[in-house]
Design a protein around this motif. Structure first.
Motif, PDB file in Angstrom:
ATOM      1  N   TYR A 336      14.918  58.758  50.766  1.00  0.00           N
ATOM      2  CA  TYR A 336      16.031  59.303  49.979  1.00  0.00           C
ATOM      3  C   TYR A 336      15.521  59.779  48.624  1.00  0.00           C
ATOM      4  N   GLY A 337      16.396  60.428  47.880  1.00  0.00           N
ATOM      5  CA  GLY A 337      15.963  60.953  46.587  1.00  0.00           C
ATOM      6  C   GLY A 337      17.138  61.182  45.666  1.00  0.00           C
ATOM      7  N   ASP A 338      16.821  61.570  44.439  1.00  0.00           N
ATOM      8  CA  ASP A 338      17.849  61.829  43.444  1.00  0.00           C
ATOM      9  C   ASP A 338      17.295  62.866  42.476  1.00  0.00           C
ATOM     10  N   ASN A 339      18.009  63.978  42.336  1.00  0.00           N
ATOM     11  CA  ASN A 339      17.482  64.968  41.378  1.00  0.00           C
ATOM     12  C   ASN A 339      18.292  64.979  40.089  1.00  0.00           C
ATOM     13  N   ARG A 340      19.048  63.911  39.851  1.00  0.00           N
ATOM     14  CA  ARG A 340      19.788  63.854  38.586  1.00  0.00           C
ATOM     15  C   ARG A 340      19.285  62.690  37.751  1.00  0.00           C
ATOM     16  N   ILE A 341      17.981  62.705  37.550  1.00  0.00           N
ATOM     17  CA  ILE A 341      17.358  61.666  36.742  1.00  0.00           C
ATOM     18  C   ILE A 341      16.628  62.333  35.576  1.00  0.00           C
ATOM     19  N   VAL A 342      16.286  61.558  34.567  1.00  0.00           N
ATOM     20  CA  VAL A 342      15.470  62.066  33.456  1.00  0.00           C
ATOM     21  C   VAL A 342      14.414  61.026  33.107  1.00  0.00           C
ATOM     22  N   LYS A 343      13.360  61.517  32.489  1.00  0.00           N
ATOM     23  CA  LYS A 343      12.315  60.603  32.025  1.00  0.00           C
ATOM     24  C   LYS A 343      12.374  60.550  30.505  1.00  0.00           C
ATOM     25  N   VAL A 344      12.417  59.360  29.952  1.00  0.00           N
ATOM     26  CA  VAL A 344      12.441  59.197  28.490  1.00  0.00           C
ATOM     27  C   VAL A 344      11.213  58.383  28.112  1.00  0.00           C
ATOM     28  N   SER A 345      10.479  58.833  27.100  1.00  0.00           N
ATOM     29  CA  SER A 345       9.222  58.168  26.748  1.00  0.00           C
ATOM     30  C   SER A 345       9.124  57.859  25.268  1.00  0.00           C
ATOM     31  N   LEU A 346       8.635  56.658  24.981  1.00  0.00           N
ATOM     32  CA  LEU A 346       8.243  56.319  23.612  1.00  0.00           C
ATOM     33  C   LEU A 346       6.784  56.696  23.459  1.00  0.00           C
ATOM     34  N   VAL A 347       6.447  57.372  22.374  1.00  0.00           N
ATOM     35  CA  VAL A 347       5.066  57.797  22.154  1.00  0.00           C
ATOM     36  C   VAL A 347       4.598  57.284  20.799  1.00  0.00           C
ATOM     37  N   GLY A 348       3.425  56.682  20.761  1.00  0.00           N
ATOM     38  CA  GLY A 348       2.905  56.259  19.465  1.00  0.00           C
ATOM     39  C   GLY A 348       1.537  55.616  19.587  1.00  0.00           C
ATOM     40  N   VAL A 349       0.565  56.076  18.798  1.00  0.00           N
ATOM     41  CA  VAL A 349      -0.758  55.439  18.854  1.00  0.00           C
ATOM     42  C   VAL A 349      -0.691  54.006  18.317  1.00  0.00           C
ATOM     43  N   GLY A 350       0.339  53.739  17.503  1.00  0.00           N
ATOM     44  CA  GLY A 350       0.490  52.404  16.925  1.00  0.00           C
ATOM     45  C   GLY A 350       0.775  51.333  17.962  1.00  0.00           C
ATOM     46  N   MET A 351       1.287  51.723  19.125  1.00  0.00           N
ATOM     47  CA  MET A 351       1.642  50.698  20.122  1.00  0.00           C
ATOM     48  C   MET A 351       0.410  50.108  20.798  1.00  0.00           C
ATOM     49  N   ARG A 352      -0.716  50.783  20.657  1.00  0.00           N
ATOM     50  CA  ARG A 352      -1.973  50.294  21.217  1.00  0.00           C
ATOM     51  C   ARG A 352      -2.246  48.846  20.862  1.00  0.00           C
ATOM     52  N   SER A 353      -2.024  48.542  19.592  1.00  0.00           N
ATOM     53  CA  SER A 353      -2.405  47.221  19.104  1.00  0.00           C
ATOM     54  C   SER A 353      -1.202  46.299  18.963  1.00  0.00           C
ATOM     55  N   HIS A 354      -0.087  46.663  19.561  1.00  0.00           N
ATOM     56  CA  HIS A 354       1.107  45.823  19.425  1.00  0.00           C
ATOM     57  C   HIS A 354       1.766  45.517  20.747  1.00  0.00           C
ATOM     58  N   ALA A 355       1.859  44.240  21.068  1.00  0.00           N
ATOM     59  CA  ALA A 355       2.571  43.845  22.283  1.00  0.00           C
ATOM     60  C   ALA A 355       4.066  43.857  21.983  1.00  0.00           C
ATOM     61  N   GLY A 356       4.850  43.795  23.004  1.00  0.00           N
ATOM     62  CA  GLY A 356       6.281  43.579  22.769  1.00  0.00           C
ATOM     63  C   GLY A 356       7.103  44.848  22.647  1.00  0.00           C
ATOM     64  N   ILE A 357       6.429  45.989  22.561  1.00  0.00           N
ATOM     65  CA  ILE A 357       7.188  47.239  22.411  1.00  0.00           C
ATOM     66  C   ILE A 357       7.992  47.521  23.675  1.00  0.00           C
ATOM     67  N   ALA A 358       7.343  47.302  24.828  1.00  0.00           N
ATOM     68  CA  ALA A 358       8.018  47.596  26.093  1.00  0.00           C
ATOM     69  C   ALA A 358       9.275  46.744  26.206  1.00  0.00           C
ATOM     70  N   CYS A 359       9.159  45.445  25.884  1.00  0.00           N
ATOM     71  CA  CYS A 359      10.319  44.562  25.993  1.00  0.00           C
ATOM     72  C   CYS A 359      11.439  45.017  25.080  1.00  0.00           C
ATOM     73  N   LYS A 360      11.059  45.402  23.875  1.00  0.00           N
ATOM     74  CA  LYS A 360      12.076  45.852  22.927  1.00  0.00           C
ATOM     75  C   LYS A 360      12.779  47.100  23.482  1.00  0.00           C
ATOM     76  N   MET A 361      11.996  47.976  24.098  1.00  0.00           N
ATOM     77  CA  MET A 361      12.567  49.185  24.684  1.00  0.00           C
ATOM     78  C   MET A 361      13.543  48.826  25.805  1.00  0.00           C
ATOM     79  N   PHE A 362      13.105  47.939  26.699  1.00  0.00           N
ATOM     80  CA  PHE A 362      13.928  47.608  27.858  1.00  0.00           C
ATOM     81  C   PHE A 362      15.212  46.894  27.427  1.00  0.00           C
ATOM     82  N   SER A 363      15.091  46.006  26.430  1.00  0.00           N
ATOM     83  CA  SER A 363      16.311  45.282  26.067  1.00  0.00           C
ATOM     84  C   SER A 363      17.274  46.191  25.308  1.00  0.00           C
ATOM     85  N   ALA A 364      16.760  47.126  24.534  1.00  0.00           N
ATOM     86  CA  ALA A 364      17.657  48.071  23.850  1.00  0.00           C
ATOM     87  C   ALA A 364      18.449  48.875  24.888  1.00  0.00           C
ATOM     88  N   LEU A 365      17.778  49.289  25.956  1.00  0.00           N
ATOM     89  CA  LEU A 365      18.467  50.053  26.996  1.00  0.00           C
ATOM     90  C   LEU A 365      19.476  49.167  27.736  1.00  0.00           C
TER      91      LEU A 365
END
Ligand code: ASP
Ligand code: MG
Length: 413
Positions: A336-365
């Motif tokens: 099956y499939g879905d063509n009504r989706i979008v991709k949203v991305s956080l971009v930042g070289v600063g995240m290289r050295s910082h854990a926890g960004i992904a969790c913060k992103m997921f919980s905000a959503l």
């Protein structure tokens, strides 16, 4: 004395008045004591007009004649801009792609630059001339005219800057810089003073279409400082500088939020798991010249695997048909499939050295009840696929969760 390469896009040279305004800006730059090389695009709409003319004759015009045709747009603007400069008392000279010997391969319509010989340019500059170069066009070994792909004048400018070892390459356009996200979606989006080449590549390929991606790759490779500025503002702003990572500077955790509305998602589930399934499933898709972006696979307890991937929305129907056939062959439970989706991305070289960004992103959503369908990460990017209807809410939620509207996300904070 600094050497500056300035590039003006189609809207910046879209009318005679605009061309005169560009001439004033170029002269002002020279009057500050700089040597100036100007690269121009065709007047806005002109390249499309020329393509339409060709298509009135034939659906698929021969690529080498197409390049002869579309390269004329830039030849018009170099002559007009030079005339405007000369009228205003400046010494100026125009150069076509073959005159500067912008040597490319013979891939008409998407040629790659091999070398720039610069002709008499260095002498012309020393003699006090402003040099006006036609963007987008080159010449191959056989002397045939080539072009660098749509938006290619950006790449011409960066290549000129690299060849001449310019101090800066300034890209003038109709926006005043690179923003934390699309201001049409998030009115609080903030103009960035600085961004790295790497981040810009992620932002550009994810849909923040300020610059031709190849020009950013080129600038990164040859370390040409690149600045995006508006040619529509009276007062000269400082735009956004695209450059290498700077250890001295306090680095933002997240530089921006990019998104892509052009993707569709396909899933094949309940496939018996054994070596080779991934290539059995994706092989036929790539053989059909369909590009795959994100891929997620996992294996369940019953040793069957689910496989989800994304393709360009234009390829959705074709990909679904192929996957359905594969599904029968490999005895999948469901396709099956879905063509009504979008991709949203956080971009930042600063995240290289910082854990926890992904969790913060997921919980905000999650707080906004936005369901995440797929996740992928790289060193400087976290992307999620969500329902299309949550695009605006998702982007705004993340923008404020990471304090992007007011520089509130410094890595040291
Ligand atoms: N005139 C070409 C185009 O419209 C190249 C450029 O503008 O950079 O794509
Ligand atoms: Mg452009």
């Amino acid at each position: 004395m600094a050497l500056i390469v300035q590039k003006y896009g189609g809207t910046s040279v879209g009318t005679i008045e605009r061309i005169e305004a560009v001439a004033d800006r170029v002269i002002a730059t020279r009057d500050k004591g700089n040597q100036v090389v100007v690269v121009v695009s065709a007047m806005s709409g002109e390249t499309n007009r020329l393509i339409a003319l060709a298509n009135e004759i034939v659906d698929k015009p021969p690529a080498h004649e197409m390049d002869v045709l579309v390269s004329t747009g830039e030849q018009v603007t170099i002559a007009l801009l030079s005339m405007a400069l000369i009228k205003k008392g400046a010494a100026a000279r125009s150069y076509t792609g073959s005159q500067i010997k912008m040597l490319t391969d013979s891939a008409h319509g998407k040629a790659r630059i091999l070398d720039i010989l610069c002709g008499d340019m260095e002498k012309d500059l020393q003699d006090g001339n402003i040099i006006v170069v036609a963007g987008f066009q080159g010449v191959d070994e056989k002397g045939r005219i080539t072009t660098l792909g749509r938006g290619g004048s950006d790449t011409t400018a960066v290549a000129m800057a690299a060849a001449l070892k310019a101090d800066e390459c300034q890209i003038y356009t109709d926006v005043d810089g690179v923003y934390t996200t699309d201001p049409r979606i998030e009115p609080n989006a903030r103009k960035l003073d600085k961004i790295t080449f790497e981040e810009m590549l992620e932002m550009a390929s994810l849909g923040s279409k300020v610059l031709q991606i190849r020009s950013v790759e080129f600038a990164g490779k040859y370390n040409v400082p690149l600045r995006v500025l508006s040619s529509f503002e009276e007062a000269e702003g400082s735009g956004t500088l695209i450059t290498t990572e700077d250890d001295e500077m306090e680095q933002a955790l997240i530089s921006g939020i990019a998104f892509n509305k052009d993707e569709a998602q396909l899933t094949i589930s309940g496939v018996p798991d054994k070596p080779g399934v991934a290539s059995d499933i994706l092989g036929p898709i790539t053989e059909a010249n369909i590009e795959i972006d994100m891929i997620v696979q996992n294996v369940g307890e019953d040793s069957s695997t689910d496989f989800t991937f994304t393709v360009h929305r234009n390829d959705y129907d074709a990909a679904l048909a192929i996957l359905t056939r594969t599904g029968d062959e490999v005895k999948a439970r469901k396709v099956y499939g879905d063509n009504r989706i979008v991709k949203v991305s956080l971009v930042g070289v600063g995240m290289r050295s910082h854990a926890g960004i992904a969790c913060k992103m997921f919980s905000a959503l999650a707080e906004e009840n936005i369901n995440i369908r797929m996740i992928s990460t790289s060193e400087i990017k976290i992307s999620v696929v969500i329902d299309e209807k949550y695009l605006e809410l998702g982007v705004r939620t993340l923008h404020s969760a990471f304090g992007l509207e007011n520089d509130g996300n410094l890595a040291s904070a």
